[in-house]
Write a protein that holds these residues in place. Structure first.
Motif, PDB file in Angstrom:
ATOM      1  N   VAL A 145      46.897  47.929  33.208  1.00 43.55           N
ATOM      2  CA  VAL A 145      47.877  47.816  34.295  1.00 43.55           C
ATOM      3  C   VAL A 145      47.189  47.870  35.665  1.00 43.55           C
ATOM      4  N   GLU A 146      46.288  48.827  35.839  1.00 37.93           N
ATOM      5  CA  GLU A 146      45.560  48.945  37.116  1.00 37.93           C
ATOM      6  C   GLU A 146      44.754  47.677  37.402  1.00 37.93           C
ATOM      7  N   GLU A 147      44.087  47.165  36.377  1.00 34.43           N
ATOM      8  CA  GLU A 147      43.239  45.987  36.576  1.00 34.43           C
ATOM      9  C   GLU A 147      44.087  44.737  36.846  1.00 34.43           C
ATOM     10  N   HIS A 148      45.187  44.641  36.135  1.00 32.62           N
ATOM     11  CA  HIS A 148      46.132  43.530  36.343  1.00 32.62           C
ATOM     12  C   HIS A 148      46.599  43.521  37.804  1.00 32.62           C
ATOM     13  N   ASN A 149      47.004  44.683  38.284  1.00 31.98           N
ATOM     14  CA  ASN A 149      47.507  44.760  39.660  1.00 31.98           C
ATOM     15  C   ASN A 149      46.410  44.533  40.695  1.00 31.98           C
ATOM     16  N   ALA A 150      45.186  44.946  40.366  1.00 43.31           N
ATOM     17  CA  ALA A 150      44.060  44.696  41.283  1.00 43.31           C
ATOM     18  C   ALA A 150      43.898  43.193  41.501  1.00 43.31           C
ATOM     19  N   THR A 206      38.393  27.911  40.212  1.00 40.73           N
ATOM     20  CA  THR A 206      39.157  27.857  38.976  1.00 40.73           C
ATOM     21  C   THR A 206      39.400  29.277  38.501  1.00 40.73           C
ATOM     22  N   GLY A 207      40.179  29.413  37.468  1.00 39.76           N
ATOM     23  CA  GLY A 207      40.407  30.737  36.882  1.00 39.76           C
ATOM     24  C   GLY A 207      41.500  30.689  35.860  1.00 39.76           C
ATOM     25  N   TYR A 208      41.896  31.897  35.442  1.00 41.68           N
ATOM     26  CA  TYR A 208      42.794  31.983  34.292  1.00 41.68           C
ATOM     27  C   TYR A 208      43.765  33.134  34.526  1.00 41.68           C
ATOM     28  N   THR A 209      44.179  33.278  35.790  1.00 44.32           N
ATOM     29  CA  THR A 209      45.006  34.436  36.148  1.00 44.32           C
ATOM     30  C   THR A 209      46.255  34.049  36.927  1.00 44.32           C
ATOM     31  N   GLY A 210      46.337  32.797  37.410  1.00 40.58           N
ATOM     32  CA  GLY A 210      47.453  32.400  38.267  1.00 40.58           C
ATOM     33  C   GLY A 210      47.242  32.786  39.717  1.00 40.58           C
ATOM     34  N   GLU A 211      46.085  33.377  40.027  1.00 38.48           N
ATOM     35  CA  GLU A 211      45.756  33.721  41.417  1.00 38.48           C
ATOM     36  C   GLU A 211      44.639  32.805  41.898  1.00 38.48           C
ATOM     37  N   ASP A 212      44.419  32.808  43.217  1.00 40.18           N
ATOM     38  CA  ASP A 212      43.250  32.117  43.749  1.00 40.18           C
ATOM     39  C   ASP A 212      42.014  32.781  43.145  1.00 40.18           C
ATOM     40  N   GLY A 213      40.937  32.015  43.014  1.00 38.28           N
ATOM     41  CA  GLY A 213      39.736  32.633  42.475  1.00 38.28           C
ATOM     42  C   GLY A 213      38.652  31.622  42.160  1.00 38.28           C
ATOM     43  N   PHE A 214      37.507  32.153  41.758  1.00 39.31           N
ATOM     44  CA  PHE A 214      36.327  31.328  41.530  1.00 39.31           C
ATOM     45  C   PHE A 214      35.639  31.740  40.237  1.00 39.31           C
ATOM     46  N   GLU A 215      34.935  30.771  39.654  1.00 33.73           N
ATOM     47  CA  GLU A 215      34.090  31.081  38.504  1.00 33.73           C
ATOM     48  C   GLU A 215      32.670  30.646  38.844  1.00 33.73           C
ATOM     49  N   ILE A 216      31.719  31.521  38.540  1.00 33.81           N
ATOM     50  CA  ILE A 216      30.329  31.273  38.911  1.00 33.81           C
ATOM     51  C   ILE A 216      29.464  31.265  37.653  1.00 33.81           C
ATOM     52  N   VAL A 248      35.843  45.121  44.701  1.00 35.11           N
ATOM     53  CA  VAL A 248      36.170  44.259  43.566  1.00 35.11           C
ATOM     54  C   VAL A 248      36.244  45.123  42.304  1.00 35.11           C
ATOM     55  N   ALA A 249      37.397  45.086  41.642  1.00 35.33           N
ATOM     56  CA  ALA A 249      37.596  45.922  40.456  1.00 35.33           C
ATOM     57  C   ALA A 249      37.015  45.256  39.219  1.00 35.33           C
ATOM     58  N   PRO A 250      36.258  46.007  38.397  1.00 33.27           N
ATOM     59  CA  PRO A 250      35.827  45.432  37.117  1.00 33.27           C
ATOM     60  C   PRO A 250      37.047  45.278  36.213  1.00 33.27           C
ATOM     61  N   CYS A 251      37.191  44.112  35.621  1.00 33.34           N
ATOM     62  CA  CYS A 251      38.381  43.826  34.823  1.00 33.34           C
ATOM     63  C   CYS A 251      37.981  43.367  33.424  1.00 33.34           C
ATOM     64  N   GLY A 252      38.746  43.789  32.443  1.00 32.77           N
ATOM     65  CA  GLY A 252      38.454  43.427  31.055  1.00 32.77           C
ATOM     66  C   GLY A 252      39.351  42.314  30.551  1.00 32.77           C
ATOM     67  N   LEU A 253      39.115  41.936  29.313  1.00 31.06           N
ATOM     68  CA  LEU A 253      39.891  40.837  28.739  1.00 31.06           C
ATOM     69  C   LEU A 253      41.357  41.208  28.515  1.00 31.06           C
ATOM     70  N   GLY A 254      41.659  42.510  28.489  1.00 27.68           N
ATOM     71  CA  GLY A 254      43.049  42.940  28.327  1.00 27.68           C
ATOM     72  C   GLY A 254      43.931  42.382  29.419  1.00 27.68           C
ATOM     73  N   CYS A 255      43.538  42.602  30.668  1.00 30.04           N
ATOM     74  CA  CYS A 255      44.376  42.103  31.763  1.00 30.04           C
ATOM     75  C   CYS A 255      44.192  40.599  31.974  1.00 30.04           C
ATOM     76  N   ARG A 256      43.074  40.061  31.517  1.00 26.79           N
ATOM     77  CA  ARG A 256      42.930  38.600  31.587  1.00 26.79           C
ATOM     78  C   ARG A 256      44.056  37.952  30.788  1.00 26.79           C
ATOM     79  N   ASP A 257      44.389  38.562  29.659  1.00 28.36           N
ATOM     80  CA  ASP A 257      45.449  38.013  28.823  1.00 28.36           C
ATOM     81  C   ASP A 257      46.842  38.237  29.436  1.00 28.36           C
ATOM     82  N   THR A 258      47.100  39.414  29.995  1.00 26.15           N
ATOM     83  CA  THR A 258      48.429  39.642  30.597  1.00 26.15           C
ATOM     84  C   THR A 258      48.613  38.754  31.826  1.00 26.15           C
ATOM     85  N   LEU A 259      47.538  38.529  32.570  1.00 27.61           N
ATOM     86  CA  LEU A 259      47.618  37.697  33.783  1.00 27.61           C
ATOM     87  C   LEU A 259      47.887  36.236  33.435  1.00 27.61           C
TER      88      LEU A 259
END
Lengths: 126, 364
Positions: free
Chosen positions: B36-41, B189-199, B219-230
């Motif tokens: 939840v914290e990472e999703h909101n970040a 590009t990205g996979y969250t529905g937000e602006d963002g970049f892939e490097i 910048v918050a470290p984020c795991g695959l858990g919130c990648r999926d909810t996003l």
């Protein structure tokens, strides 16, 4: 470090039961809530439902997944913790205070099949 | 037992106390502070994901454009350099081999980004089908590390913390640039529905970028858990859930990425027919009235009839509702129609809704 309370009985599937007279309060352990992460829903049985030791009686859901709940004791559900419906995350704050069901025990001797605090602590060591 | 692979950032995840789980053949971080914290970040500020498990393949040579068009559903013909396409590789029956991004790096030089769990299968598929095309296929998954920096503050953080100019990049474009003597790729590009970049960079540089971003405290470290909810909240598909060898992109409602008016490509016949006549199943959104949570594989019912199954479901984080993506019989897929989802022993009433549960905020 996960919190483990003296005086409670613990199941291998990470539920606890706190005995008060002929009743038992059943919930999940602090270790279980840590493993689950943010609890977002608790699927509880209804009052008067029967539960059986070792059998499923509901589920606790984190964001990621649903985990079945197994009753450590047998008996009849006399109360469910309705506060968890509005605030399931309370389990993350204090898993032991936020029990899930109160059971009228049909066989109080069943707790002898469960672990005490020391045995449970040993079982979750890695 | 076969052991999982680890990305170049694995030791850092462990040192930071991340919860590690297997995903796509890799031991990956699922969460650090909590989903939840990472999703909101990511929704409100900025987060960084280790996505080094993703696979990379370069296809180049005189027939590269022709070959990519043959194995890929989108149309890369005469595209400008620096453009990125989303699309799929299909089996002849229309089922998906994988969904992927194709970066046009040069005339007849394409960079493909594929899903971790499908790397071996995809590379085999590409090799099997390249006969008759004058192309070179280079599998580069072991070379590249990849991070995704996502959220409304991504652009400023990348510019200020990493010193990489990126504000001039448009959505779904990329550039290659030299950083400390090394050629790297950065895409919007990205996979969250937000602006963002892939490097995309070497392992060494990927670790360096990760450390700088984390050490900044912004910048918050984020795991695959919130990648999926996003990704779920904005209706983006995940291969294995919304897509598989048994699901066509038309059923998954990805028809705009399937260009049936271009020359022949593998699977065209089936998806063209489905586009014209409708597919037997359709991916829909379902909102439940109750708080119970639908999960992958749960049955969807109309009356007593099973009409499909849940592909992904959550208690949505950004909007507090129990919602699901589900693949159901098309004749029940009308917006607003009542359906039920079976969750353990009970069934719960729901309604067919749009597949986006939260509005995307891309910077285009």
């Amino acid at each position: 470090m996960s919190k483990i309370l003296e005086g409670l009985y613990y199941a291998e599937s990470h539920e606890f039961v706190k005995i008060e007279g002929e009743y038992g309060y059943v919930g999940i352990t602090d270790y279980a809530q840590e493993q689950l992460g943010n609890v977002v829903y608790v699927d509880m049985p209804e009052v008067d439902d029967e539960v059986t030791a070792g059998e499923e009686f509901g589920a606790v859901e984190s964001v990621k997944a649903a985990s079945d709940l197994y009753s450590p004791v047998s008996g009849v559900v006399v109360e469910i913790n309705e506060d968890l419906d509005g605030d399931p995350g309370a389990i993350n704050k204090d898993a032991y205070a936020n029990w899930i069901i109160k059971v009228k025990l049909s066989d109080p001797s069943e707790v002898e099949n469960l672990m005490d605090a020391a045995a449970y602590a040993k079982s979750i060591e890695h | 037992m076969e052991t999982n692979k680890r990305t170049c950032l694995y030791d850092k995840h462990v040192a930071m106390g991340a919860l590690i789980s297997p995903f796509g053949g890799f031991d990956m971080p699922i969460q650090y502070a909590g989903i939840v914290e990472e999703h909101n970040a990511v929704r409100n500020h900025c987060g960084v994901f280790d996505v080094s498990h993703m696979g990379e393949v370069t296809i180049k040579g005189p027939d590269a454009e022709k070959f990519v068009n043959y194995i890929f559903t989108n149309d890369v013909t005469d595209a400008p350099l620096g453009k990125i396409f989303y699309g799929l590789m299909l089996y002849p029956n229309g089922g998906a081999v994988d969904d992927l991004l194709v970066y046009k790096r040069g005339e007849n030089d394409f960079f493909l980004v594929i899903n971790a769990g499908n790397i071996d299968k995809d590379v085999d598929w590409i090799m099997q089908n390249k006969e008759g095309f004058n192309v070179e296929v280079i599998h580069e998954s072991d070379y590249y590390g990849e991070i995704a920096v996502q959220g409304p503050e991504s652009e400023s953080n990348i510019e200020n913390i990493l010193g990489i100019a990126c504000s001039d990049s448009a959505f779904y474009t990329f550039k290659t640039l030299t950083y400390e003597g090394e050629t790297i790729i950065i895409s919007r590009t990205g996979y969250t529905g937000e602006d963002g970049f892939e490097i995309y960079a070497s392992h060494e540089l990927t670790c360096k970028f990760w450390d700088k971003l984390i050490e900044s405290g912004k910048v918050a470290p984020c795991g695959l858990g919130c990648r999926d909810t996003l990704r779920f909240e904005v209706g983006l598909p995940l291969y294995g859930d919304e897509l598989s060898e048994e699901i066509t992109p038309i059923e998954a409602c990805l028809g705009i990425f399937v260009k049936t008016d271009k020359e022949d490509f593998i699977g065209k016949e089936v998806v063209k027919k489905q586009k014209e006549e409708g597919a037997p199943r359709k991916l829909v959104g379902i909102e439940l009235q109750d708080k119970a949570i639908p999960r992958h594989g749960y049955e969807v019912l109309s009356g007593d009839d099973v009409i499909g199954y849940v592909t992904t479901g959550y208690r949505c984080i950004s909007v507090e509702k129990s919602v699901a993506l589900a693949l159901i019989d098309s004749k029940y897929a009308d917006m607003g129609a009542p359906v039920k989802i079976k969750i353990r022993k009970k069934t719960f009433d729901g309604t067919i809704v749009a597949r986006k549960f939260y509005k995307k905020s891309y910077k285009k």
